[in-house]
Design an enzyme around this catalytic site. Structure first.
Site, mmCIF file in Angstrom:
data_model
loop_
_atom_site.group_PDB
_atom_site.id
_atom_site.type_symbol
_atom_site.label_atom_id
_atom_site.label_comp_id
_atom_site.label_asym_id
_atom_site.label_seq_id
_atom_site.Cartn_x
_atom_site.Cartn_y
_atom_site.Cartn_z
ATOM 1 N N ASP A 51 -0.347 61.751 81.693
ATOM 2 C CA ASP A 51 -1.290 60.980 81.459
ATOM 3 C C ASP A 51 -2.552 62.228 81.121
ATOM 4 O O ASP A 51 -3.405 61.645 80.431
ATOM 5 C CB ASP A 51 -1.799 60.224 82.760
ATOM 6 C CG ASP A 51 -2.873 59.251 82.630
ATOM 7 O OD1 ASP A 51 -3.186 58.695 81.697
ATOM 8 O OD2 ASP A 51 -3.991 59.390 83.305
ATOM 9 N N ASP A 93 -1.960 63.204 77.284
ATOM 10 C CA ASP A 93 -2.096 62.624 76.027
ATOM 11 C C ASP A 93 -3.749 62.681 75.475
ATOM 12 O O ASP A 93 -3.773 62.631 74.376
ATOM 13 C CB ASP A 93 -1.935 61.031 76.535
ATOM 14 C CG ASP A 93 -3.089 60.389 77.716
ATOM 15 O OD1 ASP A 93 -3.850 61.238 77.978
ATOM 16 O OD2 ASP A 93 -2.687 59.425 77.877
ATOM 17 N N ASP A 106 -4.551 53.635 77.045
ATOM 18 C CA ASP A 106 -4.679 54.608 78.094
ATOM 19 C C ASP A 106 -5.034 53.746 79.403
ATOM 20 O O ASP A 106 -4.466 54.000 80.437
ATOM 21 C CB ASP A 106 -5.374 55.621 77.815
ATOM 22 C CG ASP A 106 -5.207 56.803 78.955
ATOM 23 O OD1 ASP A 106 -4.156 57.226 79.286
ATOM 24 O OD2 ASP A 106 -6.421 57.291 79.176
ATOM 25 N N ASP A 158 -2.808 52.651 82.677
ATOM 26 C CA ASP A 158 -3.347 53.275 83.849
ATOM 27 C C ASP A 158 -3.510 52.340 85.043
ATOM 28 O O ASP A 158 -3.196 52.803 86.142
ATOM 29 C CB ASP A 158 -4.710 54.096 83.800
ATOM 30 C CG ASP A 158 -4.778 55.442 82.952
ATOM 31 O OD1 ASP A 158 -3.782 55.727 82.944
ATOM 32 O OD2 ASP A 158 -5.817 55.841 82.649
#
Length: 204
Positions: free
Chosen positions: A67, A70, A88, A92
């Site tokens: 994470d 990216d 994203d 999440d």
């Protein structure tokens, strides 16, 4: 101040940039693919906890690193996009749920499973509200970085909690309950902090 803006976070990102970005450049993975990879690793978290808390910790670390990378890859490639930011943020929220589900697995044999489940679901509700309040106030033209348990801090808390559970077998049940109650309380406090901050911002 958000965790990502601290010296510790800057050091962490620099290490990733120096050690992993060259490999990722050769692998041709895109930022969005890394975002999806982070979610795929998050899916493994509950299964990891089912095997042993250490494996839950292991998959959370991998998911968190994917994470984090990216954004670094997007910056390195110059491929920041609105959809990428949306993807994203959306994934999440799913990862947050899967991380907490991993800890929920550890309560399955507890005689107070119903109470533990209630705290887990409340924790996710508060976690979701922390993110929602920020997104909503930004859509209204404001800003909201207030509060202790922003996502970086929450993830770090869960990773350290899992590590402690994996290492310290004696007192496991006490540490499990203490960690959950504290997490639930801190996320609730953060929601309140953000609501108060937003109220002052728009009515002050």
């Amino acid at each position: 101040m958000a965790l990502r803006n601290t010296i510790v976070a800057d050091f962490f990102y620099r290490i990733l940039e120096l050690t992993q970005i060259p490999r990722l450049r050769r692998s041709l993975l895109t930022p969005n693919q890394l975002t999806v990879l982070g979610l795929a690793l998050a899916v493994c978290v509950p299964f990891g906890f089912y095997a042993h808390p250490f494996w839950g910790f292991f998959f959370m670390v991998l998911s968190g690193c994917a994470d984090a990378m990216d954004g670094l890859v997007a910056k390195n490639q110059g491929t920041h996009s609105t959809f990428g930011a949306f993807l994203d943020s959306s994934l999440d929220r799913i990862s947050d749920f899967l991380y907490l589900m991993g800890f929920w697995v550890l309560f399955w044999k507890d005689t107070h499973l119903l109470f533990a489940s209630t705290l887990i679901f409340l924790s996710y509700l508060f976690t979701f509200m922390i993110s929602y309040t920020k997104a909503r106030v930004q859509s209204l033209g404001g800003s909201c970085e207030k509060g202790l348990m922003e996502r970086g801090v929450r993830t770090l808390y869960l990773i350290l909690w899992a590590l402690v559970l994996g290492i310290l077998a004696p007192g496991f049940n006490t540490l499990l309950w203490f960690g959950l109650i504290l997490f639930c309380a801190l996320t609730l406090i953060t929601v309140i902090q953000r609501i108060v901050h937003v109220r002052a911002q728009f009515t002050g």
